[in-house]
Scaffold this active site. Structure first.
Site, short mmCIF file in Angstrom:
data_model
loop_
_atom_site.label_atom_id
_atom_site.label_comp_id
_atom_site.label_asym_id
_atom_site.label_seq_id
_atom_site.Cartn_x
_atom_site.Cartn_y
_atom_site.Cartn_z
N HIS A 81 0.86 -1.21 0.00
CA HIS A 81 0.00 0.00 0.00
C HIS A 81 0.88 1.24 0.00
O HIS A 81 1.34 1.70 1.04
CB HIS A 81 -0.91 -0.02 1.23
CG HIS A 81 -1.80 -1.23 1.29
ND1 HIS A 81 -2.74 -1.49 0.32
CD2 HIS A 81 -1.86 -2.25 2.15
CE1 HIS A 81 -3.35 -2.64 0.61
NE2 HIS A 81 -2.83 -3.12 1.71
N PHE A 265 -12.58 -5.65 11.54
CA PHE A 265 -13.15 -4.32 11.66
C PHE A 265 -14.50 -4.30 10.93
O PHE A 265 -14.55 -4.48 9.71
CB PHE A 265 -12.20 -3.30 11.04
CG PHE A 265 -10.76 -3.60 11.34
CD1 PHE A 265 -9.84 -3.82 10.33
CD2 PHE A 265 -10.32 -3.74 12.65
CE1 PHE A 265 -8.52 -4.14 10.60
CE2 PHE A 265 -9.00 -4.06 12.94
CZ PHE A 265 -8.10 -4.26 11.91
N ASP A 267 -16.85 -3.12 9.03
CA ASP A 267 -17.13 -2.03 8.09
C ASP A 267 -18.27 -2.46 7.18
O ASP A 267 -19.07 -3.32 7.52
CB ASP A 267 -15.86 -1.75 7.26
CG ASP A 267 -15.59 -2.88 6.26
OD1 ASP A 267 -15.15 -2.60 5.16
OD2 ASP A 267 -15.87 -4.04 6.61
N ASP A 342 -8.59 -9.90 8.23
CA ASP A 342 -9.38 -8.74 7.79
C ASP A 342 -8.68 -8.01 6.65
O ASP A 342 -9.27 -7.73 5.60
CB ASP A 342 -9.61 -7.80 8.98
CG ASP A 342 -10.37 -6.57 8.56
OD1 ASP A 342 -9.80 -5.72 7.84
OD2 ASP A 342 -11.56 -6.45 8.89
N TYR A 343 -7.42 -7.68 6.86
CA TYR A 343 -6.67 -6.96 5.81
C TYR A 343 -6.75 -7.71 4.49
O TYR A 343 -6.99 -7.13 3.44
CB TYR A 343 -5.19 -6.83 6.20
CG TYR A 343 -4.83 -5.80 7.20
CD1 TYR A 343 -3.57 -5.84 7.78
CD2 TYR A 343 -5.69 -4.77 7.59
CE1 TYR A 343 -3.17 -4.88 8.72
CE2 TYR A 343 -5.31 -3.82 8.51
CZ TYR A 343 -4.04 -3.88 9.08
OH TYR A 343 -3.66 -2.95 10.00
N ASP A 347 -8.64 -6.31 1.09
CA ASP A 347 -7.98 -6.15 -0.23
C ASP A 347 -8.68 -7.03 -1.26
O ASP A 347 -8.91 -6.63 -2.41
CB ASP A 347 -6.49 -6.53 -0.13
CG ASP A 347 -5.69 -5.42 0.56
OD1 ASP A 347 -4.62 -5.72 1.10
OD2 ASP A 347 -6.16 -4.26 0.58
N1 LIG Z 1 -12.56 -4.12 7.57
C1 LIG Z 1 -11.78 -3.15 7.07
N2 LIG Z 1 -12.35 -1.99 6.69
C2 LIG Z 1 -11.53 -1.05 6.18
C3 LIG Z 1 -10.16 -1.20 6.03
C4 LIG Z 1 -9.69 0.01 5.47
C5 LIG Z 1 -8.32 0.39 5.07
N3 LIG Z 1 -7.39 -0.01 6.04
C6 LIG Z 1 -6.35 -0.87 5.59
C7 LIG Z 1 -6.26 -1.02 4.14
C8 LIG Z 1 -4.99 -1.04 3.75
C9 LIG Z 1 -4.12 -0.83 4.88
O1 LIG Z 1 -3.64 -2.07 5.28
C10 LIG Z 1 -5.03 -0.29 5.94
O2 LIG Z 1 -4.70 -0.77 7.18
C11 LIG Z 1 -10.77 0.85 5.31
N4 LIG Z 1 -11.85 0.17 5.73
C12 LIG Z 1 -13.26 0.56 5.67
O3 LIG Z 1 -13.74 0.12 4.40
C13 LIG Z 1 -14.73 1.06 3.93
C14 LIG Z 1 -14.12 1.77 2.74
O4 LIG Z 1 -14.15 0.85 1.67
P1 LIG Z 1 -14.07 1.49 0.18
O5 LIG Z 1 -15.33 2.29 0.01
O6 LIG Z 1 -13.94 0.26 -0.68
O7 LIG Z 1 -12.81 2.36 0.18
C15 LIG Z 1 -14.93 2.05 5.06
O8 LIG Z 1 -15.88 1.54 5.98
C16 LIG Z 1 -13.55 2.04 5.70
O9 LIG Z 1 -13.62 2.50 7.04
C17 LIG Z 1 -9.58 -2.43 6.45
O10 LIG Z 1 -8.37 -2.69 6.38
N5 LIG Z 1 -10.44 -3.38 6.94
#
Ligand SMILES: Nc1nc2c(c(CN[C@H]3C=C[C@H](O)[C@@H]3O)cn2[C@@H]2O[C@H](COP(=O)(O)O)[C@@H](O)[C@H]2O)c(=O)[nH]1
Length: 369
Positions: A81, A265, A267, A342-343, A347
């Site tokens: 990233h 997480f 989301d 989760d990561y 992705d």
């Molecule tokens: N479960 C989970 N949700 C995550 C992330 C990330 C980014 N973090 C990592 C990513 C790369 C690095 O490794 C960071 O650590 C964003 N989100 C959530 O997704 C949604 C955005 O989605 P889209 O509209 O497609 O961009 C929004 O709720 C956002 O809060 C995660 O990693 N896990």
């Protein structure tokens, strides 16, 4: 530990509540279950979201093949990233804190009309648009990751920092301004303006850092009342801890001794991936609402079921992965946890948008995810 803090909170509230007004008030004020316990409780009482054990096993098998690859490693956070900070220092920690403060609600009503940010010849959407906007501001000399700046920045200044390269702005700009100035003010008043001071107080415990964040910063207090119980999902607080861990830790020094206490997480992307992969299932009624693009309210039963079951589903995937790897004589306890699962799934969801199009995301506008 969480139990002690939980008990203390309960004790304080029960003393206060004896003069309080009845059961509902008690449920409202009780200290919440931990995210892991919340996931379990919600799953056991869920009516429209179900975990599919066969699918859980299949996802665990799929991920076991990846467990030893770079995509599934802590190094991937940096190497995969380009917008993430590439080296650990105080400024990088404060970048993670400021970004995690605004890491919510990027989805757009229409796929063909959304906020996009161009940065160094690449165009980013969603969460990455936020990161690109922050890095663009830093390149312009705007100290957007310094609390001394963002605690008192104006709405107009934030709109400039988060400006879109399309005619669709980033959603919830006013809420982002309120959350950022409130959080920056607290970081200045209680932690000398640097997230490094929070990290130092955590004494190498992810659980303690999580507690420091949710106790001191209201905007991270992602909680709900489900069937009369106070539950905690703590999505942004846990991503903050996880991203901090990814920044400071390395293969030979994991920094936190208890990262496995952090759940996935909750989301709006991971649930979509879990249903697409068959590890989770929605009732026909819920699927109908999702396909109609119904706007859910943060904290309502269906929304909490989707988020809580996702948490528990990833816990089960992790358990089966460790079981399968142990059968192969591999002890990857340090390499397999809910954060790295989760990561990987997040992705995966980004890279498989089209294949997942038949499973709509659940639409909520709130500051929690
Ligand atoms: N479960 C989970 N949700 C995550 C992330 C990330 C980014 N973090 C990592 C990513 C790369 C690095 O490794 C960071 O650590 C964003 N989100 C959530 O997704 C949604 C955005 O989605 P889209 O509209 O497609 O961009 C929004 O709720 C956002 O809060 C995660 O990693 N896990």
């Amino acid at each position: 530990t969480f139990q002690t803090i939980h008990y203390t909170w309960k004790k304080i509230y029960s003393i206060k509540l004896n003069s309080g007004k009845g059961f509902i008030f008690k449920a409202q004020m009780e200290a919440p279950l931990s995210p892991k316990e919340s996931g379990k409780f919600i799953t056991e009482n869920s009516k429209d979201v179900f975990i599919e054990n066969k699918g859980v096993r299949e996802v665990a098998e799929l991920l076991c093949e990846k467990a030893a690859t770079k995509e599934f490693s802590i190094e991937g956070w940096k190497s995969l990233h380009e917008l993430n900070p590439q080296k650990m220092d105080e400024a990088a920690l404060n970048w993670v804190f400021a970004v995690s403060t605004l890491n919510f609600s990027f989805w757009s009503e229409r796929e063909d009309a959304k906020c996009l940010v161009k940065y160094k010849d690449k165009t980013y959407s969603g969460y990455w648009a936020l990161c690109a906007a922050f890095n663009r501001a830093l390149d312009e000399g705007i100290p957007i990751t310094s609390a001394s700046y963002y605690a008192t920045m104006t709405l107009e200044q934030l709109k400039h920092v988060l400006r879109s390269d399309t005619n669709v702005p980033m959603p919830l700009l006013e809420e982002r301004h309120q959350v950022l100035t409130e959080t920056g003010t607290i970081l200045l008043e209680k932690f000398g303006g640097s997230f490094l001071n929070c990290l130092k107080k955590s004494e190498h415990s992810a659980q303690k850092l999580l507690q420091i964040v949710v106790e001191n910063f209201p905007a991270f207090r992602d909680e709900a009342v489900f069937m009369g119980k106070r539950v905690a999902l703590y999505k942004r607080a846990q991503i903050l801890v996880a991203d901090t861990w990814s920044l400071v830790a390395s293969k030979d020094d994991l920094y936190f001794h208890d990262i496995s206490c952090i759940t996935m997480f909750a989301d709006y992307r991971i649930p979509q991936a879990l249903v697409h992969l068959g590890a989770m299932r929605y009732s026909d009624d819920l699927m109908k609402k999702l396909k109609e693009g119904v706007l859910f309210q943060s904290g309502e039963q269906l929304e909490v079921e989707i988020r809580g079951c996702s948490i528990w589903c990833v816990e089960l995937i992790r358990d089966i992965m460790l079981e399968l790897l142990a059968k192969k004589g591999q002890d990857l306890t340090d390499e397999v946890n809910a954060v790295l699962i989760d990561y990987y799934l997040w992705d995966y969801a980004r890279d498989h948008r089209r294949e997942m199009a038949d499973i709509p995301i659940h639409r909520v506008r709130c500051i929690y995810y």
